[in-house]
Design an enzyme around this catalytic site. Structure first.
Site: not given
Ligand code: ADP
Ligand code: MG
Ligand code: MG
Length: 894
Positions: A26, A623, A757, A776, A780, A844
């Site tokens: 992210k 085999r 094997e 071969s 398993n 295999c």
């Molecule tokens: P997740 O990983 O669970 O998706 P996020 O960090 O993306 O969590 O946040 C989930 C939701 O929170 C986002 O989809 C958004 O709607 C809201 N959100 C996150 N950051 C902000 C922000 N800076 N301003 C407004 N809403 C936010």
């Molecule tokens: Mg065997």
């Molecule tokens: Mg999110």
């Protein structure tokens, strides 16, 4: 930030998308969008290293972290011209977790941080929107209490529901400013009551608490479970993103939503889709509080924001060269991008998107193969699936749910025994085998059935394991299933043998009657294109394991380049042959054995001809007989009971007595480690001779019939000593030459080799290679003999516990144990090559259909892998990907 203190915090504009490991997925993408000049609220990211250090050092902030947060926060405040939690005009932030790999819904995001009893008034005053201010505050109190302090969120939800009832409000948005002001007081009271202290008012303390909570969420039970399920390492940690809030809940020109750049079920391009809600915040869209609206409607509500969103999504897709899944918020008509990532999608969407993106010029074929195709999803393309829309339209309700043991849908008549399944199945009827549980004795019935249902057992039960291997849909562990004579009760419904049912192995449901099913297309045009790319890229060949002409034909259609394992013993177990085989083993007279084997031989010739016809021109590894002796013998217990009964009744049956004596003589305590494979062949040489002769005879007959011979590879199983192989090989070649001499078999190529094997064979591969034209790896058995436990017992018992408790990362019978078994394979390959340059090496066993194991085989320079026909397409793709990725570190460490 002084001296050489570690940099724990990066402003969004300092990061980049290459920094996923440090900033999380992210954080890296938010940084990237910031650099692209997209409308991203500013903020900063605490690194995954900060998280790991924090957790590793008894949950204290590492040196420098507190100061770096303060400095970045000050910069954020300066940029906004507001101070966090200021009483008059507060800056509010979101605190968002974000690990390297997306872990959806695993860790909660804290919104509206910085609100307190004063700043909420300031926010109300400066925005002139008290409803919005108190809506934000009550959300913050609830999420902070739940995520940071562990107060059960249901207490808050109950209070909200009670208020709605009291006000006659159907939805949250029907509550007014005063309602929400009152609600925040209630929430603060709930907090006080559960925590025994006041709700924290100091914004910086709020921020530190939130950061600590996100760090700690890495170690929650559900985070562990999720990572185990998805193979994500536990030592990566999560980053924390602190970001200025933007508000989707300020009124009817605001909103929030999620969107995909293409249809993630079908892959269809040019049709971004998603959901949004007006006047809403955060998780409202997915939380099911209000029903979200389809993205397309946003075009009517806020056309400008919609147009900008469409343009931005197109831009992101071109930049990331993959389908994107974005999160956005609109504040008073202005669009903000909050997240973008590669979207999850169905198997069908995945192959289509890969091909479309090549055609659109976004990626090259190699890039699409490497980055856009997920091998593990490929087999799903081959299964008929329940048509869920059709099921809804027809108003069908499942009779019961069990474990979704093997995906795909199947329709058929109920049968209760394997024999009946086989009989009716061979007559062309569609049947579903319904059993309390299955055993290896049911195999023939399972093969003939469209689907399998059991009352007992889960995903590692016999029924499940076998069904997955065969690509046969199965629902296991249906607890409400009862079998009584010819009647079957499922849930509250009583059915009889012959009644039609439909099973959905993808979801675990069972339906009465025929539910609509969508047919698979084994030659899905998008998949065919991807296979062309893979075939061009790969060096590893792909064969199939096939014991019957049907399997062989299917394998060839799927692109198998030969058969890597044809197990000849299956041909001994059919009803008309078993008595002959039994008599042959029971006989202690060589001449009698020869006579009985001569009767079996035409059957074997026929069997091999069927397979060779399908595999004309390609290599086929046969085999020779492998199973332990006892599988051919009458049960000793049975014989004893009968003898005892005779004795009681004074009956004299010398034949039974002789039989019992012979079976007692042949009885073994550990048959799996007993007289099987080459040992059986040397003890009863007539058997191997008969088989070798039959193989050669069949190859000649097929060549004469079709003008094309297979390349015959005769494989001696379970060899430990070079001497065993030499003796068996002489016998086999002697027989081959005899048949060759009696007909014109001159141009048929016959190789003799062995299955590796046993660890001894791997360790002495140089000696073994003198007698073998190919190896071969029978992984398993090699896994069982290396680890010293039997697969059946292990999977039923301790192995499940090992996997659940993270003692092992994965099941060594599914994914090759690279450090142990893999090392033996390497030793065997390295020992054999100098002795016999160019020796053919293959693998295999089930691992031949596992992408990670295929990668290993590529790295080891093996010639081919061999897998179930249904996995051949997937294996071709995995081999192509392995070639593009090169050696990637799965080889056993030296
Ligand atoms: P997740 O990983 O669970 O998706 P996020 O960090 O993306 O969590 O946040 C989930 C939701 O929170 C986002 O989809 C958004 O709607 C809201 N959100 C996150 N950051 C902000 C922000 N800076 N301003 C407004 N809403 C936010
Ligand atoms: Mg065997
Ligand atoms: Mg999110």
């Amino acid at each position: 930030m002084t001296g050489d203190v570690t940099k724990w915090v990066y402003a969004f504009r300092e990061g980049s998308r290459e920094m996923r490991d440090l900033l999380g997925g992210k954080g890296a993408n938010v940084a990237d969008m910031t650099r692209l000049g997209l409308p991203v609220p500013p903020g900063f990211t605490l690194t995954t290293a900060a998280c790991i250090t924090y957790l590793g050092e008894g949950r204290v902030f590492p040196p420098g972290l507190g100061e770096q947060i303060a400095a970045h926060l000050a910069a954020l405040e300066a940029d906004a011209g507001k101070r966090l939690g200021d009483a008059d005009d507060p800056l509010l932030v979101a605190v968002r977790s974000g690990a390297r790999d997306s872990m959806p819904g695993m860790m909660d995001t804290i919104l509206n941080l910085g609100l307190n009893d004063q700043s909420v008034e300031g926010l109300a005053a400066t925005t002139g929107n008290p409803r919005f201010a108190f809506d934000s505050y009550r959300r913050f109190i609830q999420i902070y209490a739940a995520v940071v302090c562990g107060v059960d969120k249901h207490h808050f939800e109950a209070a909200l529901d009670a208020l709605k009832v009291d006000r006659g409000a159907r939805l949250d948005v029907d509550l007014d400013a005063d309602d929400l002001r009152g609600l925040t007081d209630t929430f603060i009271g709930i907090f006080q009551q559960h925590m025994g202290e006041a709700f924290p008012q100091d914004p910086r303390l709020q921020l530190d608490g939130a950061i600590r909570a996100v760090f700690a969420s890495w170690e929650t039970r559900r985070a562990y479970d999720y990572r185990r399920l998805h193979g994500i390492p536990h030592d990566l940690g999560t980053a924390v993103n602190v970001q200025r809030m933007v508000f989707g809940n300020t009124g009817d020109r605001s909103g929030t939503g999620v969107a995909f750049t293409r249809d993630n079920a079908t892959g269809e391009p040019g049709r971004p889709f998603g959901d949004f809600l007006m006047n809403a915040q955060g998780e409202d869209v997915v939380a099911g509080i209000r029903t979200p609206r389809p993205l397309a409607e946003l075009a009517d509500v806020l056309p400008e924001a919609f147009a900008e969103l469409m343009e931005t999504m197109g831009h992101l897709e071109r930049r990331y060269r993959d389908m994107q899944d974005v999160e956005f918020t609109i504040e008073d008509g202005r669009l903000y991008m909050l997240q973008t990532r590669n979207g999850k999608r169905s198997a069908f969407a995945r192959v289509r998107i890969a091909v479309d993106m090549v055609d659109e010029g976004l990626v090259t074929e190699d890039e699409a193969l490497r980055d856009l195709v997920v091998c593990a999803q490929v087999p799903q393309l081959l299964l008929p699936q329940l048509d869920s829309e059709g099921v809804t339209l027809a108003g069908l309700i499942p009779l019961a749910h069990g474990v979704n043991a093997s995906p795909g849908a199947a329709v058929g008549a109920i049968v209760l025994t394997a024999d009946e399944a086989e009989r009716r199945g061979h007559a062309g009827e569609r049947v579903i085998l319904v059993r309390d549980e299955t055993t290896p004795d049911d195999l023939h019935g399972m093969i003939a059935a469209q689907g399998i249902v059991t009352a007992r057992g889960g995903k590692t039960s016999h029924a499940a394991v076998v069904a997955v291997g065969m690509g046969c849909p199965a629902v296991c562990g249906v607890e409400t299933l009862r079998i009584d004579g010819d009647l079957v009760t499922i849930g509250d419904t009583v059915l009889a043998v012959g009644d039609l049912i439909t099973i959905d192995g993808t979801n675990g449901a069972v339906y009465a009657g025929e539910a609509p099913v969508t047919a698979p297309d084994p030659f899905n045009p998008y998949l065919m294109r991807i296979l062309e790319w893979a075939d061009r890229a790969r060096v590893l060949r792909v064969r199939a394991n096939a014991d019957t002409p049907d399997d062989a034909r299917r394998a060839r259609q799927f692109g198998a380049e030969g058969i890597g394992l044809c197990r000849s013993e299956h041909m001994f177990f059919s009803a008309e042959r078993v008595p002959l085989v039994q008599a042959m083993i029971m006989s202690d007279d060589d001449a009698e054995r020869e006579r009985l084997l001569a009767l079996l031989r035409p059957f074997q010739v026929d069997d091999f001809m069927g397979i060779f016809r399908e595999m004309r021109g390609l290599p086929v590894t046969i085999r020779l007989l492998d199973p332990p002796l006892h599988e051919f013998l009458p049960s000793l217990l049975d014989l004893r009971l009968r003898a005892a009964a005779n004795e009681r009744e004074g009956i004299c049956d010398p034949e039974l007595d002789a039989q019992r004596a012979r079976v007692t003589e042949l009885h073994e305590e550990n048959p799996m480690l007993g007289t099987r494979g080459v040992r059986l062949g040397l003890e009863f040489p007539e058997i191997f001779r008969m088989q070798a002769g039959a193989v050669m005879q069949a190859a000649i007959a097929v060549r004469d019939e079709t003008g094309e011979a297979p390349v015959v590879e005769i494989m001696i199983p379970l060899v430990a000593y070079e001497q065993e192989l030499r003796a068996a090989r002489e016998m086999v070649l002697d027989e081959v030459e005899r048949v060759r001499a009696t007909s014109d078999g001159a141009h048929i190529e016959v190789l003799v080799g062995t299955m590796i094997e046993l660890p001894r064979a791997a360790l002495t591969s140089g000696d073994i290679a003198r007698e073998a034209e190919f190896f071969s790896f029978g992984t398993n058995d090699l896994t069982q003999t290396t680890l010293g436990f039997s697969r059946d017992d292990a999977e039923k018992g301790f192995l499940g516990m090992y996997l659940r408790s993270n003692l092992l990362p994965n099941n060594p019978f599914e994914t090759l144990d690279v450090d142990g078994v893999g090392r033996l394979i390497r030793i065997a390959a390295e020992g054999a090559r100098p002795v016999r340059p160019g020796i053919k090496l293959g693998l295999c066993g089930e691992h031949g259909g596992d992408p990670a194991s295929i990668m290993f085989c590529h790295d080891m320079g093996l010639d081919y892998v061999s897998c179930s026909p249904y996995r051949v397409q997937m294996a071709r793709i995995a081999a192509g990907q392995a070639a593009l990725n090169g050696a990637h570190g799965v080889s056993p460490s030296d």
